[in-house]
Design an enzyme around this catalytic site. Structure first.
Site, mmCIF file in Angstrom:
data_model
loop_
_atom_site.group_PDB
_atom_site.id
_atom_site.type_symbol
_atom_site.label_atom_id
_atom_site.label_comp_id
_atom_site.label_asym_id
_atom_site.label_seq_id
_atom_site.Cartn_x
_atom_site.Cartn_y
_atom_site.Cartn_z
ATOM 1 N N HIS A 108 0.910 -1.172 0.080
ATOM 2 C CA HIS A 108 -0.048 -0.230 0.221
ATOM 3 C C HIS A 108 0.909 1.157 0.030
ATOM 4 O O HIS A 108 1.898 1.166 0.422
ATOM 5 C CB HIS A 108 -0.845 0.017 1.132
ATOM 6 C CG HIS A 108 -0.309 0.155 2.558
ATOM 7 N ND1 HIS A 108 -0.184 1.239 3.159
ATOM 8 C CD2 HIS A 108 -0.159 -1.007 3.328
ATOM 9 C CE1 HIS A 108 0.486 0.950 4.400
ATOM 10 N NE2 HIS A 108 0.414 -0.328 4.463
ATOM 11 N N ASP A 158 -0.341 4.374 0.787
ATOM 12 C CA ASP A 158 -0.592 5.323 1.809
ATOM 13 C C ASP A 158 -0.211 5.203 3.062
ATOM 14 O O ASP A 158 0.618 4.342 3.519
ATOM 15 C CB ASP A 158 -2.307 5.338 1.941
ATOM 16 C CG ASP A 158 -2.985 4.125 2.637
ATOM 17 O OD1 ASP A 158 -2.249 3.166 2.386
ATOM 18 O OD2 ASP A 158 -3.656 4.125 3.582
ATOM 19 N N GLU A 176 -4.924 1.422 3.034
ATOM 20 C CA GLU A 176 -4.824 0.516 4.136
ATOM 21 C C GLU A 176 -4.555 0.961 5.331
ATOM 22 O O GLU A 176 -5.467 0.477 6.318
ATOM 23 C CB GLU A 176 -3.681 -0.292 3.720
ATOM 24 C CG GLU A 176 -3.429 -1.692 4.442
ATOM 25 C CD GLU A 176 -3.100 -1.429 5.996
ATOM 26 O OE1 GLU A 176 -2.967 -2.304 6.871
ATOM 27 O OE2 GLU A 176 -2.180 -0.427 5.982
ATOM 28 N N GLU A 177 -4.265 2.194 5.606
ATOM 29 C CA GLU A 177 -4.174 2.697 6.840
ATOM 30 C C GLU A 177 -5.467 3.494 7.443
ATOM 31 O O GLU A 177 -5.344 4.124 8.452
ATOM 32 C CB GLU A 177 -2.958 4.020 6.876
ATOM 33 C CG GLU A 177 -1.447 3.339 6.422
ATOM 34 C CD GLU A 177 -0.916 2.465 7.545
ATOM 35 O OE1 GLU A 177 -1.743 1.919 8.447
ATOM 36 O OE2 GLU A 177 0.278 2.215 7.410
#
Length: 471
Positions: free
Chosen positions: A108, A110, A176-177
């Site tokens: 990911h 982010d 994802e975060e």
């Protein structure tokens, strides 16, 4: 150099060439990683989404530059049944040839919010090398995972040319975060482009700086906001204190009910998993966590069982008057953010139900607590019996010079359960570029460059061997 089909190159010669290509390409790889770190791609709602879009565009350009994909695009998906659209992801694919398998590479782009600048020794979005570590938000989690995929593909192409047989799908997520809120819709919308024989999730860690690990278990999570409001308005604490329960008293008493005297979880209905753990000393725990001298570990059982196999509950935030702004009043309302980690083997929904039942039964003085903003993710146990898992472990051992450890992680990657549900026949390989001192999500996040080098080499060797039909 001249290129030959993967199956026509002697394995030893090919692996040696892959090793050289990874090493010689490392300066470019680190420069590209640094450029990604400079983009503050925080996916949380309060931050500028233009940075996440810019990050996606940069990752797409990196994928295009490899010259191996049939298609590269930036894609979004809706969040559940709503009209809201998630953050941009990068999706690329090349078709397998001559019966070779297809491998899906996930990471990911982010990152977590940086937190307070004063807590950092360097600028969070200005990558800085100090000693053998690269510091910056996302330097480890997970832009290094992105670059591990790109660098391994580059090495593969350098040695075999762009016409190798292995099929590759590349999925670089953009939220994802922030809970992967559009993840399940994204899987459904793009199922054929994502379909693969194995999935490499480069978003975990290693045993230490010199020992690789394959993550075989992850705890699930239940997070929520918990609020209590025993008073309609604030009142003078001297006039009414002692007769009227204020919100802080109620919240403290309620939160204290979550834990036993030894700090282990006291919520009925939260289960534990039974499994063996490697040796792990209290000294190592102290080194990796910064546990202050004189403060002992909490819980019971082996140290790693407490992190891998048992539930935990952490209060990660509180809305209440600050000490600087405190007045002599009974506080009418307090809210906290609760993060519970769920042991493998229990569904996140069952755990959420147990937590809510506990709150209802233990909120004191007749107060009715409010629970909202609930987010859940299921735990994960990997099946390690597949041939590609075995090939991955061999590639790790060859790249690191040390046999890998089967590793449990106390953290959560909830989308992995969704991957398993969507692609039940695919082998899941949870790898990573982090080490115990990477401080992902924390100030002074960093990437150990030696770990990164070895992680890239392990993945490049795996791709070359799978393309040649080795299992």
């Amino acid at each position: 150099m001249s290129h030959s089909p993967a199956d026509s190159v002697p394995a030893a010669e090919r692996d040696s060439a892959i090793t050289d290509a990874v090493r010689l390409g490392l300066p470019t790889t680190i420069a590209d990683l640094s450029a990604l770190v400079r983009i503050p791609s925080v996916s949380w709602a309060a931050f500028d989404p233009a940075h996440v879009q810019a990050s996606a565009e940069s990752v797409a350009a990196l994928a295009e530059s490899t010259g191996v994909f049939d298609s590269v695009r930036i894609a979004r998906a809706t969040i559940g049944d709503t009209d809201e659209v998630g953050q941009p992801a990068v999706l690329a694919r090349r078709s397998a040839r001559n019966g070779a398998p297809t491998i899906l590479l996930y990471a990911h782009h982010d990152v977590q919010p940086p937190g307070k600048d004063e807590d950092w020794d360097t600028e969070p979005f200005e990558p800085t090398v100090r000693g053998d570590r690269l510091y910056g938000r996302g330097a480890a989690d997970d832009k290094a995972g992105v670059m591990a995929h790109i660098a391994s593909i580059r090495a593969l192409t350098e040695v075999l040319g762009p016409d190798f047989d292995l099929g590759i799908a590349l999925f670089i997520e953009g939220e994802e975060e922030f809970g992967s809120r559009s993840f399940e819709t994204f899987l459904a919308d793009n199922a054929e482009e994502l379909r693969a024989d194995a999935i490499v999730v480069a978003d975990s860690g290693n045993w230490d700086e010199v020992t690789p690990a394959l993550t075989v278990s992850l705890r699930g999570n239940v997070t929520f906001r918990l609020s209590v409001r025993p008073l309609e308005h604030a009142s003078h604490s001297g006039m009414f204190g002692g007769a009227v329960p204020d919100a802080m008293l109620v919240m403290i008493r309620l939160l204290d009910s979550f834990w036993n005297e030894d700090g282990s979880v006291a919520v009925e209905g939260l289960s534990s998993h039974v499994g063996e753990t490697p040796d792990y000393s209290e000294a190592q725990l102290r080194s990796e966590t910064g546990l202050v001298d004189g403060v002992g570990p909490i819980g019971s059982g082996s140290l790693l069982s407490r992190i891998w196999w048992q539930p935990s509950i952490t209060v990660t935030g509180i809305d209440a008057p600050t000490v600087a702004n405190a007045s002599n009043t009974l506080i009418p309302e307090v809210s906290v953010r609760v993060s519970a980690r769920i042991a493998p083997g229990q569904s996140a929904q069952d755990a959420a139900d147990a937590l809510i039942s506990h709150i209802r039964a233990h909120t004191p003085f007749g107060v009715v607590a409010q629970v909202d903003d609930i987010d859940t993710g299921n735990p994960f146990l990997v099946d390690t019996s597949g041939p590609i898992v075995a090939a991955t472990k061999k590639s790790m051992a060859d790249a690191w010079g040390v046999e890998p450890v089967d590793f449990g992680v106390g953290g959560s990657i909830p989308f992995i359960a969704s991957l398993v549900e969507s692609f039940p026949d695919a082998e899941i390989l949870v790898t990573g570029v982090e080490d115990p001192h990477s401080r992902a999500h924390s100030p002074n996040e960093s990437l150990h460059l030696g770990v990164f080098h070895r992680a890239v080499l392990a993945e490049a060797l795996l791709l070359a061997r799978l393309s040649a039909g080795e299992r």
